[in-house]
Design a protein around this motif. Structure first.
Motif, short mmCIF file in Angstrom:
data_model
loop_
_atom_site.label_atom_id
_atom_site.label_comp_id
_atom_site.label_asym_id
_atom_site.label_seq_id
_atom_site.Cartn_x
_atom_site.Cartn_y
_atom_site.Cartn_z
N ALA A 114 0.84 -1.21 0.00
CA ALA A 114 0.00 0.00 0.00
C ALA A 114 0.87 1.25 0.00
O ALA A 114 0.59 2.22 -0.72
CB ALA A 114 -0.92 -0.01 1.21
N ALA A 115 1.95 1.23 0.80
CA ALA A 115 2.86 2.38 0.85
C ALA A 115 3.56 2.57 -0.49
O ALA A 115 3.71 3.71 -0.98
CB ALA A 115 3.90 2.17 1.96
N ALA A 116 3.96 1.47 -1.11
CA ALA A 116 4.62 1.55 -2.42
C ALA A 116 3.69 2.13 -3.48
O ALA A 116 4.10 2.96 -4.31
CB ALA A 116 5.11 0.16 -2.85
N ARG A 172 2.30 6.71 -6.94
CA ARG A 172 1.31 7.70 -7.38
C ARG A 172 1.89 9.11 -7.27
O ARG A 172 1.69 9.95 -8.14
CB ARG A 172 0.07 7.55 -6.50
CG ARG A 172 -1.15 8.30 -7.01
CD ARG A 172 -2.30 8.15 -6.04
NE ARG A 172 -2.83 6.80 -6.03
CZ ARG A 172 -3.48 6.26 -5.01
NH1 ARG A 172 -3.67 6.94 -3.91
NH2 ARG A 172 -3.95 5.04 -5.09
N ILE A 173 2.62 9.37 -6.18
CA ILE A 173 3.23 10.68 -5.98
C ILE A 173 4.32 10.94 -7.02
O ILE A 173 4.41 12.05 -7.56
CB ILE A 173 3.81 10.78 -4.56
CG1 ILE A 173 2.68 10.82 -3.53
CG2 ILE A 173 4.71 12.01 -4.41
CD1 ILE A 173 3.13 10.63 -2.10
N SER A 178 3.45 6.71 5.87
CA SER A 178 3.47 5.81 7.01
C SER A 178 2.64 4.57 6.70
O SER A 178 1.42 4.65 6.61
CB SER A 178 2.90 6.51 8.26
OG SER A 178 2.70 5.55 9.28
N PRO A 179 3.28 3.42 6.51
CA PRO A 179 2.53 2.18 6.24
C PRO A 179 1.50 1.86 7.32
O PRO A 179 0.41 1.37 7.02
CB PRO A 179 3.62 1.10 6.20
CG PRO A 179 4.87 1.85 5.82
CD PRO A 179 4.73 3.19 6.47
N LYS A 200 10.93 -4.50 1.80
CA LYS A 200 9.73 -4.90 1.04
C LYS A 200 9.16 -3.72 0.24
O LYS A 200 8.73 -3.89 -0.90
CB LYS A 200 8.67 -5.45 1.99
CG LYS A 200 9.01 -6.79 2.64
CD LYS A 200 7.81 -7.31 3.42
CE LYS A 200 8.10 -8.64 4.10
NZ LYS A 200 8.89 -8.46 5.33
N ILE A 201 9.12 -2.54 0.87
CA ILE A 201 8.55 -1.39 0.16
C ILE A 201 9.37 -1.08 -1.09
O ILE A 201 8.83 -0.81 -2.16
CB ILE A 201 8.47 -0.14 1.07
CG1 ILE A 201 7.52 -0.39 2.22
CG2 ILE A 201 7.99 1.08 0.26
CD1 ILE A 201 7.40 0.77 3.20
#
Length: 452
Positions: free
Chosen positions: A125-127, A132-133, A347-348, A238-239
């Motif tokens: 989700a963080a990735a 997107r940014i 922040s994950p 992982k990210i």
């Protein structure tokens, strides 16, 4: 709703905090007595000490009358097993945190076979958020509504902006645009602006509009709208893996700095198109030699240490023109981190809590209008909510200027049969529309809650 949360680590604790704030009936389960005691004394929640896969423990937590079980222990397998047993014991909805990339390709199959309502991978989700940014680097944060037809973007007013010193009314007359400016962050204060609001340097502005209109808005402001061409990632966890896959598929060149040699070898096999550098990027000379100051268009700090990420990001901001993104683990330090003006902070743990809260909100509402999407655009201070308008909603067919709206609330967008409308006083809301509301008000569960 009656909700059981299994696992009271940092993510579990944050989820419990958010759910209790929303007045849900929460019970926590954890193996450690002290952890359960800390959570139940801090929040309005019940606690059970034990293993979440044990039927007797689940029974003690009242699984038979539970609406939703959330499993966020450190073990993916344990989370899946908790959900499986809970589904059999109580027939409730279930959400599992599943982080290991090895499950990623089979997650749809696992979800279907185990009857899971949702699986959440905080790192993935963080990735996705970071990618997107980097596609729109002028924005600090981007969220989507109406299945991508409406975007919410945040950006910072810099010293050269044409917005400086203008009121919202003056600025709107100078720069004709089909987006709505709906929230401003200034230090610790948050404003839902009116026409007399005057912009200042370092204000963080939130706008809502279609992707096309948002792009045109930024062009008129003289802000670049193209995606970055390359990315420097510090930390090969992982990210970094998920983000690299995403960026490489978009044609963005990736360079990963990782000091663990064994992990570098793994990444080289997993990501053959990326450049993997076995080095400690906290050594400024390494970054300089690899071209941070000259060629880097984006810099993402992803180490496991918040302090290292902050200092790396500050260095990158000072020495380069790169778009900087910083990963932060300790959610309790968010107010302090904001003082550093790092731009985009991810922040994950907060993302995980936000995803779950969105689901809970949507499940709670059955009359009038459902909350389809929820974003905490400013931590604990402002939300953007997307409502689906059903028969009987009290806003149908009334011009917006005649609705008695609560203070500090704005209707930012209306999706009418696929057409995105930036609303004015004459705009009407109809059955079947989806409406985006931005507000500092809390606990809006139905469209009727926006009215006095």
């Amino acid at each position: 709703m009656k909700i059981i949360v299994i696992g009271c680590g940092k993510v579990g604790r944050k989820i419990v905090e958010e759910l209790c704030d929303e007045n849900n009936d929460v019970t926590v389960i954890d193996l450690k007595k002290q952890v359960v005691s800390d959570v139940t004394s801090s929040f309005d929640a019940m606690g059970v000490v034990g293993n979440g896969t044990n039927h007797l423990v689940l029974k003690e937590a009242n699984i038979e009358n539970t609406d939703l079980l959330i499993a966020v222990t450190q073990s993916d397998e344990l989370n899946l097993l908790c959900c499986l047993i809970a589904k059999k014991a109580g027939n409730c909805s279930t959400i599992a945190r599943v982080r290991n990339p090895m499950y990623n390709n089979d997650i749809s199959y696992i979800k279907e076979e185990l009857g899971l309502t949702m699986t959440i991978n905080p790192e993935e989700a963080a990735a996705t958020e970071i990618a997107r940014i980097l596609r729109f680097p002028s924005a600090n944060k981007i969220e989507t509504f109406a299945k991508g037809k409406v975007e919410l973007l945040k950006f910072t007013v810099d010293s050269k902006s044409i917005m400086l010193g203008n009121s919202l009314e003056e600025f709107a007359s100078k720069l004709s645009s089909n987006v709505l400016i709906c929230a401003i962050e200034r230090g610790e204060d948050v404003f839902i602006p009116n026409g007399q609001f005057v912009f200042m340097e370092n204000d963080i502005v939130t706008i809502v509009g279609s992707p096309k209109d948002a792009k045109n808005f930024f062009k008129k402001l003289g802000i670049k709208t193209h995606s970055v061409k390359n990315a420097f990632l510090v930390g090969g966890g992982k990210i970094a893996y998920y983000l690299s896959k995403n960026l490489l598929s978009m044609g963005i060149k990736v360079k990963i700095f990782e000091r663990n040699r064994e992990r570098c070898e793994e990444l080289s096999e997993l990501l053959p198109e990326a450049v993997i550098i076995n080095a400690d990027a906290t050594d400024k000379e390494v970054l300089r030699e690899e071209g941070l100051e000259g060629s880097a268009e984006s810099f993402v700090a992803l180490t496991g240490i918040d302090e290292a990420n902050i200092f790396l990001s500050l260095y990158a901001k000072k020495k380069s023109k790169a778009k900087v993104v910083t990963k932060i683990n300790r959610v309790e330090d968010n107010d302090i981190v904001n003082d550093f003006n790092l731009g985009s902070v991810i922040s994950p743990k907060l993302l995980t809590a936000e995803y779950i809260l969105r689901y809970v909100r949507a499940k709670q509402n059955t009359i009038g209008s459902n909350v389809e999407t929820l974003y905490r655009i400013i931590e604990n201070k402002a939300e953007a909510l997307e409502f689906h308008i059903c028969e009987g909603a009290p806003v149908i067919g009334i011009p917006l200027e005649k609705l008695r709206l609560k203070d500090n609330l704005i209707i930012a967008s209306v999706n009418h049969k696929g057409k995105i409308i930036t609303p004015n006083g004459q705009t009407l809301i109809n059955v079947g529309d989806t409406v985006v509301v931005v507000t500092t008000q809390k606990n809006l569960n139905d469209i009727k809650d926006i009215l006095l």
